[in-house]
Design a protein around this motif. Structure first.
Motif, mmCIF file in Angstrom:
data_model
loop_
_atom_site.group_PDB
_atom_site.id
_atom_site.type_symbol
_atom_site.label_atom_id
_atom_site.label_comp_id
_atom_site.label_asym_id
_atom_site.label_seq_id
_atom_site.Cartn_x
_atom_site.Cartn_y
_atom_site.Cartn_z
ATOM 1 N N PHE A 183 0.812 -1.151 0.075
ATOM 2 C CA PHE A 183 -0.052 0.051 -0.058
ATOM 3 C C PHE A 183 0.843 1.219 -0.027
ATOM 4 O O PHE A 183 0.422 2.294 -0.039
ATOM 5 N N ASP A 184 2.298 1.078 -0.279
ATOM 6 C CA ASP A 184 3.169 2.254 -0.015
ATOM 7 C C ASP A 184 3.057 2.855 -1.459
ATOM 8 O O ASP A 184 3.557 2.241 -2.420
ATOM 9 N N PRO A 185 2.889 4.095 -1.460
ATOM 10 C CA PRO A 185 2.761 4.741 -2.745
ATOM 11 C C PRO A 185 4.212 4.933 -3.515
ATOM 12 O O PRO A 185 4.437 4.853 -4.685
ATOM 13 N N TYR A 186 5.244 4.968 -2.589
ATOM 14 C CA TYR A 186 6.365 4.811 -3.262
ATOM 15 C C TYR A 186 6.974 3.490 -3.707
ATOM 16 O O TYR A 186 7.802 3.602 -4.674
ATOM 17 N N ASP A 187 6.593 2.500 -3.127
ATOM 18 C CA ASP A 187 6.879 1.285 -3.688
ATOM 19 C C ASP A 187 5.939 1.220 -5.112
ATOM 20 O O ASP A 187 6.638 0.605 -6.049
ATOM 21 N N ASN A 188 5.076 1.539 -5.394
ATOM 22 C CA ASN A 188 3.996 1.416 -6.282
ATOM 23 C C ASN A 188 4.579 2.399 -7.649
ATOM 24 O O ASN A 188 4.153 2.073 -8.542
ATOM 25 N N THR A 189 5.121 3.778 -7.007
ATOM 26 C CA THR A 189 5.664 4.575 -7.885
ATOM 27 C C THR A 189 6.793 4.941 -7.694
ATOM 28 O O THR A 189 6.992 6.081 -6.943
ATOM 29 N N PRO A 190 7.776 4.206 -7.762
ATOM 30 C CA PRO A 190 9.255 4.550 -7.576
ATOM 31 C C PRO A 190 9.885 5.673 -7.827
ATOM 32 O O PRO A 190 10.728 6.269 -7.409
ATOM 33 N N GLU A 191 9.307 6.283 -9.017
ATOM 34 C CA GLU A 191 9.647 7.800 -9.513
ATOM 35 C C GLU A 191 9.413 8.574 -8.449
ATOM 36 O O GLU A 191 10.145 9.727 -8.512
ATOM 37 N N LEU A 192 8.637 8.556 -7.378
ATOM 38 C CA LEU A 192 8.429 9.604 -6.406
ATOM 39 C C LEU A 192 9.607 9.465 -5.319
ATOM 40 O O LEU A 192 9.685 10.147 -4.497
ATOM 41 N N ILE A 193 10.247 8.385 -5.170
ATOM 42 C CA ILE A 193 11.246 8.235 -4.063
ATOM 43 C C ILE A 193 12.293 9.242 -4.075
ATOM 44 O O ILE A 193 12.755 9.835 -2.893
#
Length: 329
Positions: A21-31
């Motif tokens: 449920f981690d948005p950063y796992d799901n959209t790594p470009e945001l890391i």
């Protein structure tokens, strides 16, 4: 119209220990943005936002940054050092909004204390003052108008004022998904709206947007809100009804399941909305393509509406994929 996805079709292999449920796992470009924000390094944060190529990405990144504890410290400095730049002031205002909402909590109004309300409104007024200035100086700046939809709701400025703000934004950005999601909340009865207004707006968003837009997911979100408001027993019957099923099917086919759909940062949330809504009604066959796209990529909303979001996602995905012979791949 078709029931297949395009572009980033499929979320990869699924497993029994997911989902994330981690948005950063799901959209790594945001890391990189999160890393810079946690370090309090404004130049890197500013460069990250400058490199975003769409208003939707700008708004999504703004929302996630606002949820990072402590970022208000470097944002206050950045806003003071660059008073003509709308970005640091908007990010700071949205952070103030998040601080306020965290104090208020997600409870119903009758369960929120007077002190909580006082602090909540104080933070929202601080945000609103910044946002008024930004919108006057930069009338097409979508992140600021989107944040003002949240302050309008929290400060109880009314349906007409919220709609006015949305209309000002949509004049420049007519299908801005995050703003649509915010206004939909305002239009629900819990914020002095009506089901007629909420469902009407959702369908308006779905039909007015270009084929393949994420906006069709507003139809699913409206039905989920209606489900939440119904008594036990009535809620399940509502979601199982054929009118709701067909409304969801039509909205999915013109949006995230349309051949013109090009997955973006909002697609994961949109597919989760449809997957959740179809699952509530046991419409497994129609939930299947959404789960196939998602793989293990879940979103906090709307799965946080059920007691065990991870277990619910896994059970629903299994039932959906098995309904079309997909098993638990």
């Amino acid at each position: 119209m078709t029931s297949t996805t395009n572009g980033m079709a499929g979320g990869g292999p699924t497993n029994t220990w997911g989902p994330t449920f981690d948005p950063y796992d799901n959209t790594p470009e945001l890391i990189p943005m999160r890393t810079a924000a946690q370090a309090g390094h404004w130049p890197t944060v500013r460069a990250y936002f400058a490199g975003l190529d769409s208003v939707d990405k700008l708004s999504s990144a703004s929302s996630l940054l606002a949820d990072i504890p402590g970022v208000e410290n470097f944002l206050e400095r950045a806003a003071a050092e660059s008073p003509g730049d709308p970005l640091p002031r908007t990010l700071l205002a949205e952070r103030y909004v998040y601080i306020g909402w965290d104090i208020r909590s997600g409870a119903r109004a009758q369960d929120v204390s007077r002190d909580q309300f006082t602090q909540f409104h104080d933070w929202l007024r601080r945000a609103e003052q910044l946002l008024i200035e930004i919108c006057a100086e930069h009338p097409s700046y979508a992140p600021a108008w989107t944040a003002r939809l949240m302050t309008a709701r929290g400060l109880q400025l009314g349906q007409a004022e919220a709609r006015r703000r949305y209309d000002r934004l949509s004049a420049h950005h007519p299908h801005h998904y995050r703003a649509q999601v915010q206004l939909l909340q305002q239009l629900c009865p819990k914020w002095s709206g009506s089901w007629e207004a909420a469902h009407g707006f959702a369908r308006e968003c779905a039909t007015a947007a270009p084929d393949g837009s994420n906006s069709g997911a507003l139809v699913a979100l409206a039905h989920i809100e209606r489900w939440l408001d119904l008594d036990s027993g009535e809620d399940a019957a509502y979601m199982r009804g054929l009118p709701v099923r067909d409304d969801l099917r039509n909205a999915a086919q013109v949006s995230v399941l349309h051949p013109a759909h090009r997955p973006d940062w909002n697609s994961i949330g949109a597919h989760n909305a449809f997957a959740f809504a179809f699952s509530l009604g046991n419409h497994w066959e129609y939930a299947a393509p959404h789960f196939a796209f998602l793989g293990d990529r879940a979103s906090e909303s709307p799965w946080h509406y059920v007691p065990d979001k991870k277990s619910s996602f896994l059970k629903s995905r299994k039932a959906a994929l098995e309904s079309r012979g997909g098993g638990n791949r």
